[in-house]
Structure formats: C-alpha cells, structure tokens
Design a protein around this motif. Structure first.
Motif, PDB file in Angstrom:
ATOM      1  N   GLU A 130       0.831  -1.204   0.000  1.00 43.84           N
ATOM      2  CA  GLU A 130       0.000   0.000   0.000  1.00 43.84           C
ATOM      3  C   GLU A 130       0.867   1.256   0.000  1.00 43.84           C
ATOM      4  N   ARG A 133       1.963   1.890  -3.483  1.00 38.26           N
ATOM      5  CA  ARG A 133       0.857   2.476  -4.256  1.00 38.26           C
ATOM      6  C   ARG A 133       0.721   3.976  -3.962  1.00 38.26           C
ATOM      7  N   ARG A 168      -0.807  -0.360  -9.643  1.00 33.54           N
ATOM      8  CA  ARG A 168      -1.358   0.940  -9.224  1.00 33.54           C
ATOM      9  C   ARG A 168      -2.821   0.744  -8.866  1.00 33.54           C
ATOM     10  N   SER A 169      -3.299   1.566  -7.935  1.00 34.95           N
ATOM     11  CA  SER A 169      -4.726   1.437  -7.579  1.00 34.95           C
ATOM     12  C   SER A 169      -5.586   2.283  -8.479  1.00 34.95           C
TER      13      SER A 169
END
Length: 169
Positions: A130, A133, A168-169
């Motif tokens: 996270e 990201r 990538r989110s």
C-alpha cells in the motif's frame, strides 16, 4: 536490541581498508543513467545484485523505508530535469522495520529521550504494498518529476529473494 537488529558487518576501519584496495584497481565510470531507483536502506536488500546493476547503471537513492521524503523528491527532480533520467523504480521489501512503525509514537519517544521533537516525519507504514501504491500516486502528481506518472513499484521478499510488482490502484 532484538536479534533481528543485532549489528553485523565490517567496522569503519575495515571499510577504509577496502576503499584503499578499491582505489588500486579503480576505473572511472561515465556519468549519466536512464534509471533512478528509490529503495529502503535495509542491509538485506542488495539493490545492485537484485537488479543486476553495474556501477553507473542507475542512480540509487536509499533511506529508511524507501520513503519519498522531500530530499528524495528533490533528487528525483534533479535526476529527471538535469541528468536525463527517464524511468523511476521504487523498491520496498517484506519484514521492513518501517512497517508498523507509528510515526507519532516514534517522534514522541525521540522527544522524550532528547528533549527535542524531530522536524521530519519518520515515514512508518502499515503495508509495503500500500505504501508503494501511495508513493506511485504521489510521484504521478508531482509536477517536478515528469517520470513519476510512469514510475513502477515493487516489493522484494527478504525471505526468498523474489521481486513482485505492485499494481497501481
């Protein structure tokens, strides 16, 4: 001090001896590289061996957690805008000491021990994936780092040596 954080390796005097031997067979490397790598400073993460880098292949920027501090952003902006860097690679790793580090509690402990609160953010995170990201999103939004939008992020496993790309989110 826990066993995981027991210091190992050479002393400064031993490093200086090695530096003398290095200079004996030194060959200059031309400046300039297409890639900048931002990675954690953890001694279990050997960025040059992991990525097969030779001296001069990349600008490697390391700090605790591989955090995008103001100085790392400064270095990336210089690398891209003045030195010709075209790509950015972010590398976090498993079992990182910054994973689970609570910034406020750490800053409080330093303030208690020294009487002074740090002016910098420690940069702890809950999840390496996270955090990568979030760093990718931060780079993509940074107008001073044109390659931020195409940066790629990875998590290295200190347990088995594998490198996994973070989507990538």
């Amino acid at each position: 001090m826990s066993a995981a954080h027991t210091p190992t390796g050479p002393t400064t005097a031993e490093l200086l001896d090695k530096a003398e031997r290095y200079a004996d067979s030194f060959t200059p490397v031309p400046g300039g590289a297409k890639v900048a790598v931002v990675a954690c400073m953890d001694n279990r993460l050997d960025v040059t061996r992991l990525l097969g880098l030779e001296n001069g292949d990349a600008y490697v920027i390391r700090n605790a957690g591989g955090v995008l501090t103001e100085d790392v952003r400064r270095s990336l902006a210089i690398a891209q805008n003045a030195l010709g860097v075209q790509e950015i690679v972010l590398v976090h790793h498993t079992d990182c000491g910054m994973s689970g580090l609570e910034d406020q509690a750490f800053a409080d402990s330093l303030a208690e021990a020294t009487g002074l609160r740090p002016t910098w953010r420690p940069g702890g995170f809950a999840s390496a994936e996270e955090d990568v990201r979030e760093m990718l999103a931060g780079l993509a939004a940074d107008p001073h780092v044109p390659g931020g939008a195409s940066a790629r992020g990875f998590v290295y496993s200190v347990e088995d040596g594998t490198l996994s790309e973070v989507a990538r989110s």
